[in-house]
Design a protein around this motif. Structure first.
Motif, PDB file in Angstrom:
ATOM      1  N   MET A   1      -7.165  14.017   7.439  1.00 52.24           N
ATOM      2  CA  MET A   1      -7.970  14.394   5.651  1.00 52.24           C
ATOM      3  C   MET A   1      -8.887  12.740   5.992  1.00 52.24           C
ATOM      4  SD  MET A   1      -5.954  15.614   3.240  1.00 52.24           S
ATOM      5  CE  MET A   1      -4.089  15.011   3.702  1.00 52.24           C
ATOM      6  N   ALA A   2      -9.915  13.633   5.130  1.00 48.65           N
ATOM      7  CA  ALA A   2     -11.412  12.259   4.646  1.00 48.65           C
ATOM      8  C   ALA A   2     -10.677  11.257   3.602  1.00 48.65           C
ATOM      9  CB  ALA A   2     -12.440  12.780   3.829  1.00 48.65           C
ATOM     10  N   ALA A   3     -10.952   9.944   4.231  1.00 53.51           N
ATOM     11  CA  ALA A   3     -11.001   9.041   3.612  1.00 53.51           C
ATOM     12  C   ALA A   3     -11.060   8.836   1.912  1.00 53.51           C
ATOM     13  CB  ALA A   3     -11.955   7.681   3.657  1.00 53.51           C
ATOM     14  N   ASP A   4     -11.768   9.660   1.522  1.00 54.74           N
ATOM     15  CA  ASP A   4     -12.375   9.676   0.190  1.00 54.74           C
ATOM     16  C   ASP A   4     -11.103  10.191  -0.590  1.00 54.74           C
ATOM     17  OD1 ASP A   4     -14.355   8.572   0.240  1.00 54.74           O
ATOM     18  OD2 ASP A   4     -15.862  10.088   0.166  1.00 54.74           O
ATOM     19  N   THR A   5     -10.568  11.582   0.413  1.00 53.80           N
ATOM     20  CA  THR A   5      -8.940  12.050  -0.332  1.00 53.80           C
ATOM     21  C   THR A   5      -7.370  11.133   0.229  1.00 53.80           C
ATOM     22  OG1 THR A   5     -10.196  14.443  -0.003  1.00 53.80           O
ATOM     23  CG2 THR A   5      -7.735  14.519  -0.272  1.00 53.80           C
ATOM     24  N   VAL A   6      -7.863  11.234   1.147  1.00 52.76           N
ATOM     25  CA  VAL A   6      -6.464   9.828   1.906  1.00 52.76           C
ATOM     26  C   VAL A   6      -6.526   8.823   0.615  1.00 52.76           C
ATOM     27  CG1 VAL A   6      -5.725   9.240   3.211  1.00 52.76           C
ATOM     28  CG2 VAL A   6      -7.148  10.725   3.975  1.00 52.76           C
ATOM     29  N   ASN A   7      -7.392   7.787   0.668  1.00 52.43           N
ATOM     30  CA  ASN A   7      -6.906   6.673  -0.204  1.00 52.43           C
ATOM     31  C   ASN A   7      -6.587   6.555  -1.506  1.00 52.43           C
ATOM     32  OD1 ASN A   7      -7.815   5.931   2.576  1.00 52.43           O
ATOM     33  ND2 ASN A   7      -9.611   5.220   1.935  1.00 52.43           N
ATOM     34  N   PRO A   8      -7.414   7.515  -2.313  1.00 53.84           N
ATOM     35  CA  PRO A   8      -7.149   8.044  -3.824  1.00 53.84           C
ATOM     36  C   PRO A   8      -5.354   8.396  -4.118  1.00 53.84           C
ATOM     37  CG  PRO A   8      -8.890   8.619  -3.750  1.00 53.84           C
ATOM     38  CD  PRO A   8      -9.060   8.230  -2.255  1.00 53.84           C
ATOM     39  N   GLU A   9      -5.111   8.829  -3.447  1.00 50.58           N
ATOM     40  CA  GLU A   9      -4.253  10.017  -3.063  1.00 50.58           C
ATOM     41  C   GLU A   9      -2.536   9.050  -2.715  1.00 50.58           C
ATOM     42  OE1 GLU A   9      -3.078  12.769  -4.291  1.00 50.58           O
ATOM     43  OE2 GLU A   9      -5.311  13.714  -4.252  1.00 50.58           O
ATOM     44  N   LEU A  10      -3.074   7.820  -1.923  1.00 51.67           N
ATOM     45  CA  LEU A  10      -2.198   7.203  -1.143  1.00 51.67           C
ATOM     46  C   LEU A  10      -1.883   6.234  -2.672  1.00 51.67           C
ATOM     47  CD1 LEU A  10      -0.278   6.055   1.666  1.00 51.67           C
ATOM     48  CD2 LEU A  10      -2.704   4.763   1.579  1.00 51.67           C
ATOM     49  N   SER A  11      -2.847   6.027  -2.869  1.00 52.24           N
ATOM     50  CA  SER A  11      -2.568   4.669  -4.236  1.00 52.24           C
ATOM     51  C   SER A  11      -2.025   5.409  -5.096  1.00 52.24           C
ATOM     52  CB  SER A  11      -4.262   4.326  -4.894  1.00 52.24           C
ATOM     53  OG  SER A  11      -4.442   3.965  -5.459  1.00 52.24           O
ATOM     54  N   GLU A  27      15.187   2.561  -2.564  1.00 52.65           N
ATOM     55  CA  GLU A  27      14.628   1.229  -1.909  1.00 52.65           C
ATOM     56  C   GLU A  27      14.309   1.303  -1.697  1.00 52.65           C
ATOM     57  OE1 GLU A  27      18.686   0.421  -0.417  1.00 52.65           O
ATOM     58  OE2 GLU A  27      19.844   1.843  -1.920  1.00 52.65           O
ATOM     59  N   CYS A  28      13.001   1.652  -0.990  1.00 54.18           N
ATOM     60  CA  CYS A  28      11.361   1.256   0.176  1.00 54.18           C
ATOM     61  C   CYS A  28      10.890   2.269  -0.149  1.00 54.18           C
ATOM     62  CB  CYS A  28      12.134   1.426   1.555  1.00 54.18           C
ATOM     63  SG  CYS A  28      12.941   3.188   2.134  1.00 54.18           S
ATOM     64  N   ASP A  29       9.431   1.993   0.370  1.00 59.52           N
ATOM     65  CA  ASP A  29       8.114   2.494   0.354  1.00 59.52           C
ATOM     66  C   ASP A  29       7.712   3.927   1.377  1.00 59.52           C
ATOM     67  OD1 ASP A  29       6.004   3.320   0.147  1.00 59.52           O
ATOM     68  OD2 ASP A  29       4.745   1.577  -0.507  1.00 59.52           O
ATOM     69  N   PRO A  30       8.313   4.820   1.188  1.00 65.22           N
ATOM     70  CA  PRO A  30       7.889   5.509   2.957  1.00 65.22           C
ATOM     71  C   PRO A  30       6.469   6.090   3.111  1.00 65.22           C
ATOM     72  CG  PRO A  30       8.176   7.029   0.377  1.00 65.22           C
ATOM     73  CD  PRO A  30       8.943   5.680  -0.116  1.00 65.22           C
ATOM     74  N   THR A  31       5.800   5.392   2.191  1.00 68.54           N
ATOM     75  CA  THR A  31       4.171   5.047   2.812  1.00 68.54           C
ATOM     76  C   THR A  31       4.089   4.275   3.450  1.00 68.54           C
ATOM     77  OG1 THR A  31       3.309   3.898   0.119  1.00 68.54           O
ATOM     78  CG2 THR A  31       4.357   6.932   0.737  1.00 68.54           C
ATOM     79  N   ILE A  32       4.915   2.925   3.826  1.00 69.45           N
ATOM     80  CA  ILE A  32       4.626   1.351   4.314  1.00 69.45           C
ATOM     81  C   ILE A  32       4.319   1.682   5.620  1.00 69.45           C
ATOM     82  CG2 ILE A  32       6.241   1.350   5.538  1.00 69.45           C
ATOM     83  CD1 ILE A  32       5.177  -1.275   3.413  1.00 69.45           C
ATOM     84  N   SER A  33       4.121   2.432   6.159  1.00 67.22           N
ATOM     85  CA  SER A  33       3.750   2.564   7.906  1.00 67.22           C
ATOM     86  C   SER A  33       1.669   3.858   7.740  1.00 67.22           C
ATOM     87  CB  SER A  33       4.567   3.305   8.152  1.00 67.22           C
ATOM     88  OG  SER A  33       4.757   4.615   8.485  1.00 67.22           O
ATOM     89  N   ILE A  34       1.574   4.214   6.218  1.00 67.62           N
ATOM     90  CA  ILE A  34       0.639   4.581   6.440  1.00 67.62           C
ATOM     91  C   ILE A  34      -0.831   3.567   5.855  1.00 67.62           C
ATOM     92  CG2 ILE A  34      -1.056   6.400   4.869  1.00 67.62           C
ATOM     93  CD1 ILE A  34       2.075   8.456   4.741  1.00 67.62           C
ATOM     94  N   GLU A  35      -1.743   4.058   6.270  1.00 69.03           N
ATOM     95  CA  GLU A  35      -2.882   2.637   6.717  1.00 69.03           C
ATOM     96  C   GLU A  35      -3.740   3.331   5.588  1.00 69.03           C
ATOM     97  OE1 GLU A  35      -4.547   1.138  10.116  1.00 69.03           O
ATOM     98  OE2 GLU A  35      -2.195  -0.018  10.214  1.00 69.03           O
TER      99      GLU A  35
END
Length: 52
Positions: A1-11, A27-35
């Protein structure tokens, strides 16, 4: 997916996860490994008259 899609969704996901952690629901952040993805250079801006 494009950065314009991934970054807002990740935020949005990380904001929700932070709130859920504050509530004690998880307890933990499951997105910790997603850049975040790098955003490509915007080349859609108009050129000045002297650069045409």
């Amino acid at each position: 997916m494009a950065a314009d899609t991934v970054n807002p969704e990740l935020s949005i996901a990380r904001t929700a996860i932070g709130w859920w952690q504050g509530q004690g629901w998880i307890e933990c952040d499951p997105t910790i490994s997603i850049e975040r993805r790098s955003t490509p250079t915007d080349r859609t801006k108009a050129l000045a008259k002297n650069r045409r």
